[in-house]
Design a protein around this motif. Structure first.
Motif, PDB file in Angstrom:
ATOM      1  N   HIS A  26       0.842  -1.188   0.000  1.00 36.09           N
ATOM      2  CA  HIS A  26       0.000   0.000   0.000  1.00 36.09           C
ATOM      3  C   HIS A  26       0.881   1.242   0.000  1.00 36.09           C
ATOM      4  O   HIS A  26       2.100   1.163   0.155  1.00 36.09           O
ATOM      5  N   ILE A  27       0.255   2.387  -0.168  1.00 36.85           N
ATOM      6  CA  ILE A  27       0.993   3.649  -0.221  1.00 36.85           C
ATOM      7  C   ILE A  27       1.399   4.055   1.197  1.00 36.85           C
ATOM      8  O   ILE A  27       0.574   4.083   2.108  1.00 36.85           O
ATOM      9  N   ASP A  61      -4.482  20.403   7.431  1.00 35.31           N
ATOM     10  CA  ASP A  61      -3.353  19.479   7.412  1.00 35.31           C
ATOM     11  C   ASP A  61      -3.655  18.132   6.763  1.00 35.31           C
ATOM     12  O   ASP A  61      -2.739  17.453   6.294  1.00 35.31           O
ATOM     13  N   LEU A  62      -4.916  17.728   6.752  1.00 33.33           N
ATOM     14  CA  LEU A  62      -5.264  16.388   6.300  1.00 33.33           C
ATOM     15  C   LEU A  62      -6.194  16.423   5.100  1.00 33.33           C
ATOM     16  O   LEU A  62      -7.044  17.316   4.978  1.00 33.33           O
ATOM     17  N   LEU A  63      -6.025  15.427   4.218  1.00 33.18           N
ATOM     18  CA  LEU A  63      -6.930  15.252   3.084  1.00 33.18           C
ATOM     19  C   LEU A  63      -7.337  13.786   3.009  1.00 33.18           C
ATOM     20  O   LEU A  63      -6.597  12.896   3.437  1.00 33.18           O
ATOM     21  N   TYR A  64      -8.520  13.554   2.447  1.00 27.76           N
ATOM     22  CA  TYR A  64      -8.935  12.185   2.120  1.00 27.76           C
ATOM     23  C   TYR A  64      -8.603  11.923   0.661  1.00 27.76           C
ATOM     24  O   TYR A  64      -8.905  12.734  -0.220  1.00 27.76           O
ATOM     25  N   LEU A  65      -7.971  10.771   0.404  1.00 29.62           N
ATOM     26  CA  LEU A  65      -7.576  10.403  -0.957  1.00 29.62           C
ATOM     27  C   LEU A  65      -8.036   8.979  -1.228  1.00 29.62           C
ATOM     28  O   LEU A  65      -7.639   8.040  -0.533  1.00 29.62           O
ATOM     29  N   GLY A  66      -8.908   8.814  -2.233  1.00 31.79           N
ATOM     30  CA  GLY A  66      -9.450   7.501  -2.562  1.00 31.79           C
ATOM     31  C   GLY A  66      -8.994   7.013  -3.924  1.00 31.79           C
ATOM     32  O   GLY A  66      -8.817   7.804  -4.864  1.00 31.79           O
ATOM     33  N   TYR A  75      -7.235   6.504   1.795  1.00 27.44           N
ATOM     34  CA  TYR A  75      -6.149   6.970   2.656  1.00 27.44           C
ATOM     35  C   TYR A  75      -6.491   8.318   3.277  1.00 27.44           C
ATOM     36  O   TYR A  75      -7.248   9.111   2.713  1.00 27.44           O
ATOM     37  N   ILE A  76      -5.887   8.558   4.455  1.00 26.96           N
ATOM     38  CA  ILE A  76      -5.820   9.896   5.022  1.00 26.96           C
ATOM     39  C   ILE A  76      -4.409  10.403   4.761  1.00 26.96           C
ATOM     40  O   ILE A  76      -3.431   9.782   5.170  1.00 26.96           O
ATOM     41  N   LEU A  77      -4.312  11.517   4.057  1.00 21.89           N
ATOM     42  CA  LEU A  77      -3.027  12.062   3.630  1.00 21.89           C
ATOM     43  C   LEU A  77      -2.667  13.254   4.504  1.00 21.89           C
ATOM     44  O   LEU A  77      -3.441  14.215   4.607  1.00 21.89           O
ATOM     45  N   ASP A  78      -1.512  13.192   5.150  1.00 26.14           N
ATOM     46  CA  ASP A  78      -0.989  14.314   5.934  1.00 26.14           C
ATOM     47  C   ASP A  78      -0.152  15.176   5.002  1.00 26.14           C
ATOM     48  O   ASP A  78       0.938  14.784   4.591  1.00 26.14           O
ATOM     49  N   ASN A  79      -0.692  16.349   4.645  1.00 27.45           N
ATOM     50  CA  ASN A  79       0.008  17.148   3.635  1.00 27.45           C
ATOM     51  C   ASN A  79       1.248  17.860   4.173  1.00 27.45           C
ATOM     52  O   ASN A  79       1.989  18.476   3.421  1.00 27.45           O
ATOM     53  N   ARG A  80       1.494  17.762   5.487  1.00 25.41           N
ATOM     54  CA  ARG A  80       2.695  18.372   6.044  1.00 25.41           C
ATOM     55  C   ARG A  80       3.946  17.550   5.735  1.00 25.41           C
ATOM     56  O   ARG A  80       5.047  18.096   5.625  1.00 25.41           O
ATOM     57  N   ASN A  81       3.777  16.242   5.594  1.00 30.66           N
ATOM     58  CA  ASN A  81       4.941  15.380   5.330  1.00 30.66           C
ATOM     59  C   ASN A  81       4.694  14.352   4.229  1.00 30.66           C
ATOM     60  O   ASN A  81       5.601  13.613   3.863  1.00 30.66           O
ATOM     61  N   GLY A  82       3.466  14.296   3.694  1.00 29.11           N
ATOM     62  CA  GLY A  82       3.160  13.352   2.630  1.00 29.11           C
ATOM     63  C   GLY A  82       2.865  11.950   3.099  1.00 29.11           C
ATOM     64  O   GLY A  82       2.584  11.060   2.278  1.00 29.11           O
ATOM     65  N   ASN A  83       2.891  11.697   4.404  1.00 29.07           N
ATOM     66  CA  ASN A  83       2.614  10.353   4.918  1.00 29.07           C
ATOM     67  C   ASN A  83       1.136  10.008   4.768  1.00 29.07           C
ATOM     68  O   ASN A  83       0.270  10.871   4.937  1.00 29.07           O
ATOM     69  N   THR A  84       0.857   8.752   4.469  1.00 35.69           N
ATOM     70  CA  THR A  84      -0.526   8.306   4.283  1.00 35.69           C
ATOM     71  C   THR A  84      -0.864   7.216   5.295  1.00 35.69           C
ATOM     72  O   THR A  84      -0.016   6.397   5.660  1.00 35.69           O
ATOM     73  N   THR A  85      -2.122   7.210   5.727  1.00 33.69           N
ATOM     74  CA  THR A  85      -2.631   6.184   6.630  1.00 33.69           C
ATOM     75  C   THR A  85      -3.769   5.460   5.933  1.00 33.69           C
ATOM     76  O   THR A  85      -4.783   6.084   5.598  1.00 33.69           O
ATOM     77  N   PRO A  86      -3.649   4.147   5.665  1.00 35.81           N
ATOM     78  CA  PRO A  86      -4.764   3.414   5.040  1.00 35.81           C
ATOM     79  C   PRO A  86      -5.990   3.431   5.948  1.00 35.81           C
ATOM     80  O   PRO A  86      -5.892   3.167   7.155  1.00 35.81           O
ATOM     81  N   MET A  87      -7.149   3.758   5.382  1.00 34.60           N
ATOM     82  CA  MET A  87      -8.379   3.815   6.165  1.00 34.60           C
ATOM     83  C   MET A  87      -8.940   2.412   6.339  1.00 34.60           C
ATOM     84  O   MET A  87      -9.063   1.652   5.370  1.00 34.60           O
ATOM     85  N   GLN A  88      -9.286   2.079   7.572  1.00 27.31           N
ATOM     86  CA  GLN A  88      -9.903   0.797   7.874  1.00 27.31           C
ATOM     87  C   GLN A  88     -11.421   0.894   7.876  1.00 27.31           C
ATOM     88  O   GLN A  88     -12.118  -0.105   7.726  1.00 27.31           O
ATOM     89  N   SER A  89     -11.936   2.107   8.049  1.00 23.43           N
ATOM     90  CA  SER A  89     -13.378   2.328   8.083  1.00 23.43           C
ATOM     91  C   SER A  89     -13.863   2.816   6.722  1.00 23.43           C
ATOM     92  O   SER A  89     -13.092   2.971   5.779  1.00 23.43           O
ATOM     93  N   ALA A  90     -15.154   3.076   6.626  1.00 27.11           N
ATOM     94  CA  ALA A  90     -15.735   3.553   5.378  1.00 27.11           C
ATOM     95  C   ALA A  90     -15.209   4.945   5.042  1.00 27.11           C
ATOM     96  O   ALA A  90     -15.001   5.766   5.939  1.00 27.11           O
ATOM     97  N   PRO A  91     -14.984   5.259   3.776  1.00 22.91           N
ATOM     98  CA  PRO A  91     -14.550   6.600   3.388  1.00 22.91           C
ATOM     99  C   PRO A  91     -15.709   7.584   3.532  1.00 22.91           C
ATOM    100  O   PRO A  91     -16.870   7.188   3.660  1.00 22.91           O
ATOM    101  N   PRO A  92     -15.427   8.885   3.521  1.00 24.95           N
ATOM    102  CA  PRO A  92     -16.498   9.877   3.682  1.00 24.95           C
ATOM    103  C   PRO A  92     -17.436   9.898   2.488  1.00 24.95           C
ATOM    104  O   PRO A  92     -17.038   9.592   1.355  1.00 24.95           O
ATOM    105  N   ILE A  93     -18.670  10.265   2.751  1.00 23.78           N
ATOM    106  CA  ILE A  93     -19.641  10.426   1.676  1.00 23.78           C
ATOM    107  C   ILE A  93     -19.227  11.626   0.833  1.00 23.78           C
ATOM    108  O   ILE A  93     -18.622  12.565   1.321  1.00 23.78           O
TER     109      ILE A  93
END
Length: 405
Positions: free
Chosen positions: A31-32, A95-100, A107-125
């Protein structure tokens, strides 16, 4: 013979245990891990602008207003190309963006450092179909409504970002919500031919109201930390439409003398220092103010129609609104919520704007299409009302934008 049978049984057991151990040691799924956002002021998902390969990509706009593709790093610390195409990009906060990626990876993208966190829950509507604030910051995290019609909280710490499911008590799918700074949530749930309004606090859940499905039920935050509101469509013109919910007392009451019809929901809700504003169709609603009259004031944007839910945005202490006037010409306005004076921007560019994203400094990125040649343009709208067209000859449309520094 008995010894032989026992040996066979032990061999089978050891084989089964060995297989289970092998199954437990699954190869980590790729994953990213990081997206290179160095020198980036904005990002967007769009068609090819750098080579001949026909696929949607994630691009960054550099501080020098140049467009470049991003570089991905996987969880093995290798540069790679993701299997799925980027399709969704929404701004959570500064600081944060949602990227699908095609609904498969989120993913939740932290634009301060480019780090991504894979989402385990449903993405936003999708914000294009949502008549409430999409992400609401609270002391319990940033609350959002997932595309599974359930509520979640994004909780950040110094070293981690996690999504936390919010347990609610109701009989239907959640259709909208508002939240106060302490994390108390007012939400609407669809139940048969009715909409139920629930108040969820840290210690309890209470049904506040049941509304007939005769129009849009919209919820928003107040100016005080214990106040949440909802618009209640009614058949009787003598009833008040706006209800104020006290999250401390868990009670509701009529808010002013507000008998009006919210005909097409609210495309955006914006909170300023002394008022809460809503945008619907071609009207500005002053939903909450510091006046004792508690009136919902309405200002019409005459000869002007807003394009969609993505073309209204709070930009620091101003409202940015894009639309089309009655003669078919596109307009981009900056409106002062104090006196509703407006600044006309891009009057002669002929670009119909379809999406705007801003940061806390009042800087915005937008994209639209040219009425002259149908090409897609990307621009940077500055806090002082001036703008820079970054690119205006893109073939195809853009799927999402985000403003960073």
């Amino acid at each position: 013979m008995k010894t032989t049978k026992l040996s066979m049984i032990l061999a089978v057991i050891l084989f089964a245990v060995g297989c289970n151990k092998e199954n437990d040691q699954l190869v980590p799924q790729e994953h990213i891990k990081n997206i290179d956002l160095s020198y980036a002021s904005s990002i967007f998902i769009g068609p090819n602008v750098v080579d001949t390969e026909n696929r949607k990509r994630l691009y960054k706009v550099t501080n020098e207003n140049e467009i470049d593709t991003v570089t991905y790093t996987n969880n093995f610390d290798e540069t790679f190309i993701p299997q799925w195409l980027p399709t969704d990009l929404h701004q959570i906060n500064n600081d944060l963006l949602y990227l699908g990626f095609q609904g498969v990876e989120n993913y939740i993208l932290d634009n301060r450092n480019g780090n991504t966190t894979p989402m385990q829950s449903a993405p936003p509507i999708s914000g294009k179909f949502f008549f409430c604030e999409q992400f609401i910051p609270t002391s319990a995290g940033v609350i959002y409504l997932g595309n599974d019609s359930k509520l979640y909280s994004i909780v950040t710490s110094e070293n981690s970002i996690v999504e936390v499911p919010i347990s609610t008590a109701h009989d239907g799918a959640i259709t909208g919500f508002a939240a106060d700074p302490r994390g108390n949530i007012l939400y609407s749930a669809s139940v048969d031919n009715f909409v139920e309004i629930h108040l969820q606090t840290a210690n309890s859940s209470k049904k506040i109201d049941t509304v007939n499905k005769v129009g849009f039920t919209v919820l928003w935050n107040g100016l005080n930390e214990n106040e949440l509101f909802y618009y209640k469509p009614v058949d009787n013109d003598n009833e008040t439409n706006v209800q104020l919910v006290d999250t401390d007392q868990q009670t509701s009451r009529n808010y002013g003398d507000n008998r009006f019809v919210l005909s097409c929901g609210l495309s955006k809700i914006m909170t300023f220092e002394n008022k809460v504003m809503g945008i619907g169709c071609n009207e500005i609603y002053e939903l909450v103010n510091t006046e004792e009259s508690e009136e919902v004031l309405i200002t019409s944007l005459r000869d002007f129609n807003i394009i969609n839910n993505q073309t209204t945005e709070k930009s620091k202490d101003k409202m940015v609104i894009a639309g089309i006037n009655t003669t078919g010409n596109p307009l981009l306005l900056k409106i002062d919520p104090v006196d509703y004076s407006s600044q006309h921007i891009m009057q002669f560019e002929g670009i119909t704007v379809y999406d705007i994203a801003s940061n806390d400094l009042g800087e915005s990125i937008f994209w639209g299409t040219s009425q002259h040649n149908g090409k897609t343009a990307v621009g940077h709208l500055h806090n002082d009302g001036t703008y820079t067209i970054i690119e205006q000859n893109i073939d195809g449309t853009i799927d999402g934008i985000g403003k960073m520094n």
